[in-house]
Design an enzyme around this catalytic site. Structure first.
Site, short mmCIF file in Angstrom:
data_model
loop_
_atom_site.label_atom_id
_atom_site.label_comp_id
_atom_site.label_asym_id
_atom_site.label_seq_id
_atom_site.Cartn_x
_atom_site.Cartn_y
_atom_site.Cartn_z
N GLU A 66 -33.87 -12.43 30.66
CA GLU A 66 -32.62 -11.71 30.93
C GLU A 66 -31.55 -12.57 30.29
O GLU A 66 -30.97 -13.44 30.92
CB GLU A 66 -32.43 -11.56 32.43
CG GLU A 66 -31.52 -10.42 32.80
CD GLU A 66 -30.04 -10.77 32.78
OE1 GLU A 66 -29.54 -11.18 31.70
OE2 GLU A 66 -29.40 -10.60 33.81
N GLU A 83 -25.26 -13.84 23.88
CA GLU A 83 -25.71 -15.09 24.49
C GLU A 83 -26.92 -15.67 23.76
O GLU A 83 -27.63 -16.52 24.30
CB GLU A 83 -26.00 -14.87 25.97
CG GLU A 83 -24.72 -14.89 26.78
CD GLU A 83 -24.86 -14.47 28.23
OE1 GLU A 83 -25.99 -14.41 28.75
OE2 GLU A 83 -23.82 -14.19 28.84
N1 SAH Z 1 -33.32 -14.87 34.97
C1 SAH Z 1 -32.24 -14.98 35.94
C2 SAH Z 1 -30.98 -15.58 35.34
C3 SAH Z 1 -30.43 -14.90 34.12
S1 SAH Z 1 -28.97 -15.65 33.50
C4 SAH Z 1 -31.99 -13.64 36.55
O1 SAH Z 1 -32.36 -12.64 35.94
O2 SAH Z 1 -31.41 -13.55 37.63
C5 SAH Z 1 -29.53 -16.36 32.01
C6 SAH Z 1 -29.94 -17.80 32.15
O3 SAH Z 1 -30.60 -18.18 30.97
C7 SAH Z 1 -28.81 -18.79 32.30
O4 SAH Z 1 -29.07 -19.58 33.43
C8 SAH Z 1 -28.85 -19.65 31.02
O5 SAH Z 1 -28.53 -21.00 31.28
C9 SAH Z 1 -30.29 -19.51 30.59
N2 SAH Z 1 -30.62 -19.56 29.15
C10 SAH Z 1 -30.08 -18.80 28.17
N3 SAH Z 1 -30.70 -19.02 27.00
C11 SAH Z 1 -31.69 -19.92 27.24
C12 SAH Z 1 -32.70 -20.52 26.43
N4 SAH Z 1 -32.83 -20.18 25.14
N5 SAH Z 1 -33.51 -21.43 27.00
C13 SAH Z 1 -33.39 -21.73 28.31
N6 SAH Z 1 -32.47 -21.18 29.13
C14 SAH Z 1 -31.62 -20.28 28.61
#
Ligand code: SAH
Length: 686
Positions: free
Chosen positions: A144, A153
């Site tokens: 996500e 993002e």
């Molecule tokens: N999966 C959770 C949070 C989603 S928010 C849910 O669905 O509730 C997205 C998260 O991904 C954030 O905490 C951000 O720090 C992390 N993130 C984004 N890109 C990333 C990457 N390439 N590797 C590791 N973490 C990542």
């Protein structure tokens, strides 16, 4: 560890050195993050869970072990869903350390310690192999990583890498696919966020029109996405020119390419008009069949969308570089260009411009006219607000005389031009930094020699800057680009104080005063972003709630936050109340300004918080209000100034009343404006 950070105080303008705890940034990030909003997003959570269950089942039916890679696990939610659905093992990758730590705790608390391994790394750093972070490649990829623009993002490079190094060929992906939709519209309201419309001024010697420099005409603006709650845009504020069409889609179960590219679709306008804006949103299919679909479609496309409120995913407004007249039924081409992180649009007439796709240049928009760097979108909207301009014209007409020597203190303001046309013929000064743009702007209006730009901080203003003149009229909107909260524009008062020695003894200051107003409200939805979740789809996420609470209490406790409330419906539970006034005719006092009092609750509802805003009293009976415009019905629904952010102070516990009888009768408040620091502290009690 402590570090010192220098900054100009947004209210007082003073340079100050703040001692920053090294944890300050991440506390800010957590306190103001969207994690709570995501966990409250029932529609999203339910559909992810369905999609994950289906993917685990498909893998199991093939007789394989289900090995999940969850990139960006946050609280660990999606991995816990996968483990509950029967996955054999989950690798939960999270780059943000405080979140990775929280995920470890949450996973453990929910009893998934043996099934989920939290890896505190960026996914592109994750290794696979017997000694690696992952024993083997995963066959289910769950993520996500989307923002309102889908790819902002970094979802594309993350997927590209994951397919190359972290997952098996033919893996299942949840979501399986994302699709971006567009619709062409004409909208004076939205277009006014991107171009400066001619400003009409009735002067004594006839009508004057303030125009923008020609460079502004076809300037593509800035590449940052304009994301808004499109569901709050009434249908009367735009005209639909095309059907909704699919612009592009991404299949996440196959290798993804992040390199810049473009997509082109043919549109047949359903109406003639001026094509100005591309509205866009996306949906995600959680499974290959498209049965589990989570969409950001606005209300006129999907009538139930208003009930699926979320702030972490909204809709996008893209401005075409120029407005293009289109004719009903006469086909046009719309091109979406994207790089790894952003999308932008071009419209081409079908005939004569049949260039092939490869020829479309994929070049990110850059503002050439500088206006889009000086004015952000709400600021454009504000400057184009004729009613607002009218208030300034009326009040300037009252105070200006032909021999007035006028100084304007405000960022990127049109006031000096208005003042010139309305009487201050002799000489005018403008404290301003965006000199280059304003030189062009004044030139376009033949005012180069009429208005003098002084590039100085107010406290460094000298008599020679003013050619030994004394200022008889000091004006400001006030507006400053450094202002985040409404009262930060009180910088005008500090600047006025700093230039006191250059003012005549009977100087007119416009606005003459400002007042701070406050009202208790119940939000329809915005409360979710700061409210604890407890459990989410049966998983205990209280650790996250505690973490957010802890961060909110970290130094910045008792602080209001800025929100553009026209996007967030609320109803008033009290009358609006004036709580503080600031007299610009006098200098900033040495002592603090404070007030205490109470507001009566008049309606039943949940008291989620207080909203605060400023009103500027330009001259007798003429004011500009940056907050509540009106309460539109007996239910208490509020209308807010659409160009300003208001300050929202969320109460830590919600006061609820079901009936008028059990209404707590009043909320008491204490508000203090510290004139030394320029900060407003507040406290509310039942
Ligand atoms: N999966 C959770 C949070 C989603 S928010 C849910 O669905 O509730 C997205 C998260 O991904 C954030 O905490 C951000 O720090 C992390 N993130 C984004 N890109 C990333 C990457 N390439 N590797 C590791 N973490 C990542």
């Amino acid at each position: 560890m402590k570090t010192f950070c220098g900054r100009a105080n947004p209210t007082t303008g003073a340079m100050e050195w703040l001692e920053e705890d090294e944890n300050y940034d991440y506390h800010q990030e957590i306190a103001r993050s969207r994690y709570a909003d995501m966990l409250h997003d029932k529609d999203r959570n339910v559909k992810y869970y369905q999609g994950i269950r289906a993917a685990v089942n498909r893998v199991k039916e093939r007789g394989e072990k289900a090995i999940v890679l969850d990139i960006g696990t946050g609280t660990g939610l999606l991995s816990m869903m996968a483990a509950s659905a029967g996955a054999d093992f989950c690798y939960a990758v999270e780059v943000f350390k405080p979140m990775a730590n929280a995920a470890v705790k949450i996973v453990e608390k929910n009893g998934f310690r043996d099934k989920i391994k939290v890896i505190n790394k960026h996914s592109t750093e994750v290794t696979v192999g017997p000694d690696g972070d992952m024993q083997c490649r995963a066959n289910i990829l769950v993520t996500e990583l989307f923002d309102t623009e889908l790819i902002g993002e970094g979802a594309l490079p993350t997927y590209e890498h994951a397919h190359k190094y972290l997952v098996q060929e033919g893996c299942e992906a949840v979501p399986h696919r994302a699709t971006v939709y567009v619709q062409l519209v004409e909208s004076k309201r939205m277009w006014s966020w991107n171009k400066l419309f001619p400003v009409h001024v009735e002067a004594e010697d006839g009508e004057k029109i303030i125009v923008s420099p020609s460079e502004m005409e076809d300037c593509p603006g800035v590449p940052s996405v304009c994301d808004i709650q499109l569901n709050q845009m009434p249908s009367s504020d735009f005209t639909i020119l095309s059907d909704v069409v699919t612009m592009f889609s991404v299949d996440f179960s196959k290798p993804v390419r992040s390199a810049s590219t473009s997509y082109r679709v043919q549109l047949e306008p359903v109406k003639s008009g001026k094509a100005q804006i591309v509205l866009s949103w996306w949906d995600i299919d959680m499974d290959p069949s498209g049965m589990i679909n989570c969409t950001m479609a606005p209300y006129w496309v999907k009538s139930t969308s208003a009930f699926q409120w979320r702030d972490h995913w909204m809709q996008c407004v893209y401005f075409l570089p120029n407005e293009e007249p289109v004719l009903q039924g006469e086909k046009v081409y719309l091109t979406a260009c994207r790089d790894e992180y952003s999308v932008w649009y071009k419209l081409q007439k079908a005939r004569g411009e049949e260039e092939n796709k490869a020829a479309v240049r994929v070049e990110s928009p850059v503002c050439r006219c500088q206006a889009h760097l000086l004015w952000n979108r709400p600021r454009f909207g504000q400057l184009n607000d004729q009613n607002r301009t009218c208030q300034y014209i009326k009040s300037l007409t009252k105070v200006l005389k032909t021999d007035s020597v006028c100084l304007c203190i405000s960022d990127g303001s049109l006031l000096p031009v208005l003042a010139h046309y309305l009487g201050a013929k002799q000489v005018q000064y403008f404290l301003q930094y965006a000199t280059f743009f304003f030189l062009k702007f004044f030139k376009a209006n033949n005012l180069e020699d009429k208005i003098k730009i002084i590039e100085a901080r107010p406290e460094l203003l000298t008599s020679s800057n003013l050619e030994d003149n004394k200022i008889s009229v000091l004006v400001g909107e006030p507006f400053f680009t450094t202002s985040l909260l409404p009262w930060h524009n009180l910088y005008f008062w500090y600047a006025r104080t700093a230039v006191t020695s250059h003012l005549t003894s009977n100087v007119t200051v416009l606005p003459q005063s400002a007042s701070l107003h406050m009202m208790i409200v119940e939000f329809q939805d915005l409360w979710r972003i700061r409210s604890p979740c407890g459990t989410c789809e049966g998983f205990d996420v209280q650790t996250m709630d505690d973490m957010i609470k802890n961060s909110l209490n970290f130094r910045e406790s008792k602080e209001a936050e800025p929100h553009p409330l026209w996007e967030y419906p609320c109803k008033s539970l009290s009358d609006p109340q004036e709580v503080l006034t600031f007299d610009f005719r006098k200098t900033v006092p040495e002592y603090s300004l404070s007030t205490e009092g109470s507001v009566n609750l008049l309606r039943k509802g949940k008291s989620h918080g207080a909203v605060l805003w400023m009103e500027y009293h330009l001259a007798a009976d003429i004011s500009v209000n940056t907050g509540l415009m009106q309460i539109s019905n007996e239910k208490g629904n509020c209308e807010w100034n659409p160009h300003c952010k208001q300050a929202v102070y969320f109460f830590s516990s919600v006061i609820e009343s079901e009936t008028l009888l059990d209404l707590p009768s009043a909320v008491t408040y204490a508000i203090n404006f510290n004139t030394k620091t320029g900060e407003i502290a507040m406290d509310f009690k039942l």
